[in-house]
Design an enzyme around this catalytic site. Sequence first.
Site, PDB file in Angstrom:
ATOM      1  N   LYS A  40       0.844  -1.214   0.000  1.00 18.75           N
ATOM      2  CA  LYS A  40       0.000   0.000   0.000  1.00 18.75           C
ATOM      3  C   LYS A  40       0.875   1.258   0.000  1.00 18.75           C
ATOM      4  CE  LYS A  40      -2.255  -1.017   3.851  1.00 18.75           C
ATOM      5  NZ  LYS A  40      -1.746  -2.350   4.189  1.00 18.75           N
TER       6      LYS A  40
ATOM      7  N   ARG B  67      -9.603   1.295   8.654  1.00 13.31           N
ATOM      8  CA  ARG B  67      -9.259  -0.096   8.922  1.00 13.31           C
ATOM      9  C   ARG B  67     -10.373  -0.816   9.665  1.00 13.31           C
ATOM     10  NH1 ARG B  67      -3.229   0.405   8.955  1.00 13.31           N
ATOM     11  NH2 ARG B  67      -2.294  -1.608   9.342  1.00 13.31           N
TER      12      ARG B  67
ATOM     13  N   ARG C 116      11.034  -6.504   4.879  1.00 13.02           N
ATOM     14  CA  ARG C 116      10.965  -5.038   4.832  1.00 13.02           C
ATOM     15  C   ARG C 116      12.063  -4.401   5.690  1.00 13.02           C
ATOM     16  NH1 ARG C 116       5.233  -2.730   5.214  1.00 13.02           N
ATOM     17  NH2 ARG C 116       5.057  -4.130   7.005  1.00 13.02           N
TER      18      ARG C 116
ATOM     19  N   ARG D 185      11.028  -3.018  11.325  1.00 13.18           N
ATOM     20  CA  ARG D 185       9.935  -2.598  12.206  1.00 13.18           C
ATOM     21  C   ARG D 185       9.717  -3.645  13.292  1.00 13.18           C
ATOM     22  NH1 ARG D 185       4.864  -0.742   8.465  1.00 13.18           N
ATOM     23  NH2 ARG D 185       3.794  -1.865  10.126  1.00 13.18           N
TER      24      ARG D 185
ATOM     25  N   ARG E  35      -1.266  -9.768  12.604  1.00 12.91           N
ATOM     26  CA  ARG E  35      -1.796  -8.615  11.855  1.00 12.91           C
ATOM     27  C   ARG E  35      -2.623  -9.088  10.662  1.00 12.91           C
ATOM     28  NH1 ARG E  35       3.585  -5.963  10.569  1.00 12.91           N
ATOM     29  NH2 ARG E  35       2.400  -4.540   9.287  1.00 12.91           N
TER      30      ARG E  35
HETATM   31  P1  AMP Z   1       0.765   0.097   9.194  1.00 12.59           P
HETATM   32  O1  AMP Z   1       2.055   0.846   9.004  1.00 12.59           O
HETATM   33  O2  AMP Z   1      -0.328   0.599   8.314  1.00 12.59           O
HETATM   34  O3  AMP Z   1       0.969  -1.383   9.123  1.00 12.59           O
HETATM   35  O4  AMP Z   1       0.284   0.427  10.682  1.00 12.59           O
HETATM   36  C1  AMP Z   1       1.077   0.110  11.796  1.00 12.59           C
HETATM   37  C2  AMP Z   1       0.215   0.004  13.030  1.00 12.59           C
HETATM   38  O5  AMP Z   1      -0.393   1.276  13.312  1.00 12.59           O
HETATM   39  C3  AMP Z   1      -0.953  -0.956  12.915  1.00 12.59           C
HETATM   40  O6  AMP Z   1      -0.596  -2.308  13.161  1.00 12.59           O
HETATM   41  C4  AMP Z   1      -1.883  -0.412  13.996  1.00 12.59           C
HETATM   42  O7  AMP Z   1      -1.421  -0.749  15.299  1.00 12.59           O
HETATM   43  C5  AMP Z   1      -1.699   1.094  13.840  1.00 12.59           C
HETATM   44  N1  AMP Z   1      -2.672   1.647  12.862  1.00 12.59           N
HETATM   45  C6  AMP Z   1      -2.395   2.241  11.673  1.00 12.59           C
HETATM   46  N2  AMP Z   1      -3.516   2.644  11.061  1.00 12.59           N
HETATM   47  C7  AMP Z   1      -4.537   2.294  11.879  1.00 12.59           C
HETATM   48  C8  AMP Z   1      -5.961   2.437  11.804  1.00 12.59           C
HETATM   49  N3  AMP Z   1      -6.560   3.021  10.751  1.00 12.59           N
HETATM   50  N4  AMP Z   1      -6.697   1.974  12.838  1.00 12.59           N
HETATM   51  C9  AMP Z   1      -6.127   1.399  13.924  1.00 12.59           C
HETATM   52  N5  AMP Z   1      -4.796   1.224  14.047  1.00 12.59           N
HETATM   53  C10 AMP Z   1      -4.000   1.671  13.040  1.00 12.59           C
END
Ligand code: AMP
Length: 303
Positions: free
Chosen positions: A83, A160, A194, A238, A249
């Site tokens: 994404k 999400r 990553r 990460r 996840r």
């Molecule tokens: P990502 O980089 O998109 O994988 O996001 C990393 C982490 O941030 C996720 O695993 C969640 O803990 C938190 N996070 C990011 N976006 C959201 C969202 N829209 N709703 C809830 N948690 C989020």
Amino acid sequence: MAVFSRCSVVSTAARTPTSAAATTFSYLIRALSPSFSSSSSSSTFDPETDLNRGKPAGLGTLKREPKGRNVQWAFLGCPGVGKGTYASRLSNLLGVPHIATGDLVRDELASSGPLSSQLKEIVNQGKLVSDEIIIDLLSKRLEKGEAKGESGFILDGFPRTVRQAEILEGVTDIDLVINLKLREEALLAKCLGRRICSECGGNYNVASIDIKAENGSPGMYMAPLPPPPECASKLITRPDDTEEVVKKRLRIYQTMTQPVEDFYRSRGKLVEFDLPGGIPESWPKLLRALNLEDHDDKQSAAA
Ligand code: AMP
């Protein structure tokens, strides 16, 4: 890194912020505040500023973007699908900000703000942050952008949950939601491979994915995405990209976020895109699927 020209099909007018667009944006920011209730918003939203309202917001609407308002798109897709990569490329191409809620969360984590330790535990366990916290972080980011004259956005990682989608839909009309899909066996490998540059934040990948054709499914090759020399010694992983957390996840995506796909599908806004491989194969196909052109990419290919 390639520099992209703006897309050829979005009209010049659509890219120029006007007071009407600013009104839409302010409204979004105000309404996204945690005290917002979706039921109270629909009657106050000004349809003058949202010309897509009531129209099927499929690909055809790209060519008739409302005057004075830039694109408002969102990306869905499992962790590791890419994404961030494609949202960032499209944001360069269309001249709109790429807003990744995961980045907002990580910025908050890195700060010594009051939320920092609370968020660390949630994120490192692969869980979702509460809707309230994420909406607060997004509202603040939109507010900062508005102050700088930003118009439009490409969201990555938001919404999400169905509740987040309902809140967003209550305050603005998302034009298009791109649902990126990749075979499950590639997702885990991509997350584990990553690497992030701790200095510039650049995203790279050390995984070389080579899935053989089997039982009628085609093979797939995704080359590693190596960092440039200046980032090579600064790469970090990460903390939520461990095998155990990535699997969690992925499960959370299925239960909490897959229903968001249905939410947008039923509104005719979802574009499904199966990634055929790495960036060289996928990017041109994604552009075609979105009815976009990248002149700079064409020129560099022809050179
Ligand atoms: P990502 O980089 O998109 O994988 O996001 C990393 C982490 O941030 C996720 O695993 C969640 O803990 C938190 N996070 C990011 N976006 C959201 C969202 N829209 N709703 C809830 N948690 C989020």
